[in-house]
Scaffold this active site. Sequence first.
Site, PDB file in Angstrom:
ATOM      1  N   TYR A  24      13.685  81.955   0.889  1.00  0.00           N
ATOM      2  CA  TYR A  24      13.063  80.629   0.776  1.00  0.00           C
ATOM      3  C   TYR A  24      12.451  80.247   2.106  1.00  0.00           C
ATOM      4  O   TYR A  24      13.052  80.461   3.162  1.00  0.00           O
ATOM      5  CB  TYR A  24      14.144  79.620   0.393  1.00  0.00           C
ATOM      6  CG  TYR A  24      13.665  78.181   0.262  1.00  0.00           C
ATOM      7  CD1 TYR A  24      12.794  77.807  -0.757  1.00  0.00           C
ATOM      8  CD2 TYR A  24      14.109  77.202   1.153  1.00  0.00           C
ATOM      9  CE1 TYR A  24      12.377  76.493  -0.898  1.00  0.00           C
ATOM     10  CE2 TYR A  24      13.695  75.876   1.010  1.00  0.00           C
ATOM     11  CZ  TYR A  24      12.836  75.528  -0.007  1.00  0.00           C
ATOM     12  OH  TYR A  24      12.424  74.221  -0.151  1.00  0.00           O
ATOM     13  N   ARG A  82       9.517  69.998  -8.691  1.00  0.00           N
ATOM     14  CA  ARG A  82      10.685  69.340  -8.122  1.00  0.00           C
ATOM     15  C   ARG A  82      10.582  67.854  -8.420  1.00  0.00           C
ATOM     16  O   ARG A  82       9.535  67.250  -8.202  1.00  0.00           O
ATOM     17  CB  ARG A  82      10.714  69.567  -6.606  1.00  0.00           C
ATOM     18  CG  ARG A  82      11.590  68.569  -5.848  1.00  0.00           C
ATOM     19  CD  ARG A  82      11.792  68.974  -4.406  1.00  0.00           C
ATOM     20  NE  ARG A  82      12.038  67.819  -3.562  1.00  0.00           N
ATOM     21  CZ  ARG A  82      12.312  67.873  -2.262  1.00  0.00           C
ATOM     22  NH1 ARG A  82      12.376  69.041  -1.651  1.00  0.00           N
ATOM     23  NH2 ARG A  82      12.498  66.773  -1.558  1.00  0.00           N
ATOM     24  N   CYS A 137      12.536  63.764   3.538  1.00  0.00           N
ATOM     25  CA  CYS A 137      13.535  64.726   3.068  1.00  0.00           C
ATOM     26  C   CYS A 137      14.144  64.161   1.789  1.00  0.00           C
ATOM     27  O   CYS A 137      14.362  62.955   1.663  1.00  0.00           O
ATOM     28  CB  CYS A 137      14.604  64.901   4.147  1.00  0.00           C
ATOM     29  SG  CYS A 137      16.165  65.512   3.489  1.00  0.00           S
ATOM     30  N   ASP A 156       8.326  76.065  -0.136  1.00  0.00           N
ATOM     31  CA  ASP A 156       8.299  74.609  -0.277  1.00  0.00           C
ATOM     32  C   ASP A 156       6.863  74.119  -0.046  1.00  0.00           C
ATOM     33  O   ASP A 156       6.347  74.203   1.072  1.00  0.00           O
ATOM     34  CB  ASP A 156       9.242  74.029   0.784  1.00  0.00           C
ATOM     35  CG  ASP A 156       9.403  72.523   0.695  1.00  0.00           C
ATOM     36  OD1 ASP A 156       8.645  71.869  -0.046  1.00  0.00           O
ATOM     37  OD2 ASP A 156      10.309  72.000   1.383  1.00  0.00           O
ATOM     38  N   GLU A 169       6.509  68.685  -5.438  1.00  0.00           N
ATOM     39  CA  GLU A 169       7.390  67.553  -5.754  1.00  0.00           C
ATOM     40  C   GLU A 169       6.619  66.296  -6.110  1.00  0.00           C
ATOM     41  O   GLU A 169       5.406  66.190  -5.874  1.00  0.00           O
ATOM     42  CB  GLU A 169       8.340  67.289  -4.575  1.00  0.00           C
ATOM     43  CG  GLU A 169       7.656  66.687  -3.365  1.00  0.00           C
ATOM     44  CD  GLU A 169       8.417  66.910  -2.064  1.00  0.00           C
ATOM     45  OE1 GLU A 169       9.071  67.961  -1.904  1.00  0.00           O
ATOM     46  OE2 GLU A 169       8.328  66.021  -1.179  1.00  0.00           O
ATOM     47  N   ASP A 182       5.926  71.006  -0.584  1.00  0.00           N
ATOM     48  CA  ASP A 182       5.957  69.544  -0.470  1.00  0.00           C
ATOM     49  C   ASP A 182       5.199  68.902  -1.637  1.00  0.00           C
ATOM     50  O   ASP A 182       5.463  69.194  -2.781  1.00  0.00           O
ATOM     51  CB  ASP A 182       5.392  69.091   0.891  1.00  0.00           C
ATOM     52  CG  ASP A 182       6.349  69.377   2.046  1.00  0.00           C
ATOM     53  OD1 ASP A 182       7.551  69.599   1.796  1.00  0.00           O
ATOM     54  OD2 ASP A 182       5.901  69.393   3.196  1.00  0.00           O
ATOM     55  N   HIS A 217       7.515  75.313  -4.897  1.00  0.00           N
ATOM     56  CA  HIS A 217       7.877  74.083  -5.605  1.00  0.00           C
ATOM     57  C   HIS A 217       7.037  72.943  -5.069  1.00  0.00           C
ATOM     58  O   HIS A 217       6.733  72.858  -3.887  1.00  0.00           O
ATOM     59  CB  HIS A 217       9.383  73.782  -5.564  1.00  0.00           C
ATOM     60  CG  HIS A 217       9.984  73.533  -4.221  1.00  0.00           C
ATOM     61  ND1 HIS A 217       9.851  72.350  -3.536  1.00  0.00           N
ATOM     62  CD2 HIS A 217      10.761  74.324  -3.449  1.00  0.00           C
ATOM     63  CE1 HIS A 217      10.531  72.424  -2.400  1.00  0.00           C
ATOM     64  NE2 HIS A 217      11.084  73.608  -2.315  1.00  0.00           N
ATOM     65  N   ASN A 230      19.782  72.450  -5.244  1.00  0.00           N
ATOM     66  CA  ASN A 230      19.567  72.505  -3.798  1.00  0.00           C
ATOM     67  C   ASN A 230      20.865  72.136  -3.086  1.00  0.00           C
ATOM     68  O   ASN A 230      21.186  70.960  -2.965  1.00  0.00           O
ATOM     69  CB  ASN A 230      18.434  71.538  -3.431  1.00  0.00           C
ATOM     70  CG  ASN A 230      18.192  71.468  -1.939  1.00  0.00           C
ATOM     71  OD1 ASN A 230      18.612  72.348  -1.187  1.00  0.00           O
ATOM     72  ND2 ASN A 230      17.493  70.425  -1.510  1.00  0.00           N
ATOM     73  N   GLU A 269      16.363  67.463  -7.524  1.00  0.00           N
ATOM     74  CA  GLU A 269      16.661  67.138  -6.124  1.00  0.00           C
ATOM     75  C   GLU A 269      17.699  66.026  -5.984  1.00  0.00           C
ATOM     76  O   GLU A 269      17.722  65.072  -6.761  1.00  0.00           O
ATOM     77  CB  GLU A 269      15.360  66.742  -5.397  1.00  0.00           C
ATOM     78  CG  GLU A 269      15.518  66.331  -3.932  1.00  0.00           C
ATOM     79  CD  GLU A 269      16.075  67.413  -3.001  1.00  0.00           C
ATOM     80  OE1 GLU A 269      17.040  68.108  -3.369  1.00  0.00           O
ATOM     81  OE2 GLU A 269      15.542  67.541  -1.876  1.00  0.00           O
ATOM     82  N   ASP A 280      10.698  66.276   9.012  1.00  0.00           N
ATOM     83  CA  ASP A 280      10.234  66.678   7.670  1.00  0.00           C
ATOM     84  C   ASP A 280       9.623  65.466   6.961  1.00  0.00           C
ATOM     85  O   ASP A 280      10.193  64.933   6.024  1.00  0.00           O
ATOM     86  CB  ASP A 280      11.443  67.221   6.898  1.00  0.00           C
ATOM     87  CG  ASP A 280      11.099  67.709   5.505  1.00  0.00           C
ATOM     88  OD1 ASP A 280       9.920  68.034   5.252  1.00  0.00           O
ATOM     89  OD2 ASP A 280      12.014  67.759   4.668  1.00  0.00           O
TER      90      ASP A 280
END
Length: 293
Positions: A45, A159, A124, A87, A116, A89, A114, A211, A189, A60
Amino acid sequence: MTSGIQSAGAKLRRAIQQESPLQIVGTINAYTAMMAEKVGHKALYLSGAGVANASFGLPDLGMTSLNDVCEDIRRITGASDLPLLVDADTGWGGAFNIARTVKEMTRAGAAGFHIEDQVAQKRCGHRPNKEIVTQDEMVDRVKAAVDARIDDQFLIMARTDALQQQGLEAAIERAQACVEAGADAIFAEAVHTLDQYQAFSDALDVPVLANITEFGATPLFNKQELVDVGVDIVLYPLSAFRAMNKAALNVYNSILENGDQKAVVDDMQTRAELYDFLNYHEFEEKLDNLFKK
Ligand SMILES: C[C@](O)(C(=O)O)[C@H](CC(=O)O)C(=O)O
Ligand SMILES: [Mg+2]
């Protein structure tokens, strides 16, 4: 189409089918990816937080770009054959930006990503006060991603961060809408309980990811507990990174305090171990054979 059994996306799909659950570990650079592969992990990942924190010294909070992440993807996929989940985002913009994200990440060697449902100024997933876009907007993100595939095996994972603001039912409804729009898997999440994971997996017929990040909203459930409630993929996004950071801090402090590093040498990977992971000696032999004196 660059699809086929050898594509990174195909490898990730196969690993999800073969492992129960598939444990995916975060590797913030090429060398840690090599170590994870050597000890037997089946998938890797690349964390958005990891790129921001480790590669740029940034929080983040949606401050890194697609190119920043692709550079780290290329480094990792250049060093390991394991499939890499990335990721993405919020996908870096509207439909056309999301399309570029799919294409560029595929070309960089990613097996899937993924995306989101937070607003662009994201946080985060385990922090308070997250804001999410509407379900329709999230569905559009997924549709744009699915439509943009250049490898039909590239895994598109949706996500949802909706649990915090809207509760379990709404989060599950969003996940279902994303699957209808073509998402191959769901990343639930900041889940708090095993029952909540069970509810996600009962409602969905695609793989569900848990996660299990430290110091967040989700307890550190064991993989068996998660399999028992229908979870298919377990993510450890920053576990090694956090441990590396603590080890590094300890070394920096010790050198200052003691005037040498003797007190921390036992915490270090040796030169021989490093060279083993790097196949250093094979390279040296090649050099010797190529350019015999
Ligand atoms: C998975 C995650 O998106 C990441 O970027 O690694 C983070 C992890 C973390 O901050 O612990 C998240 O859960 O938002
Ligand atoms: Mg992230």
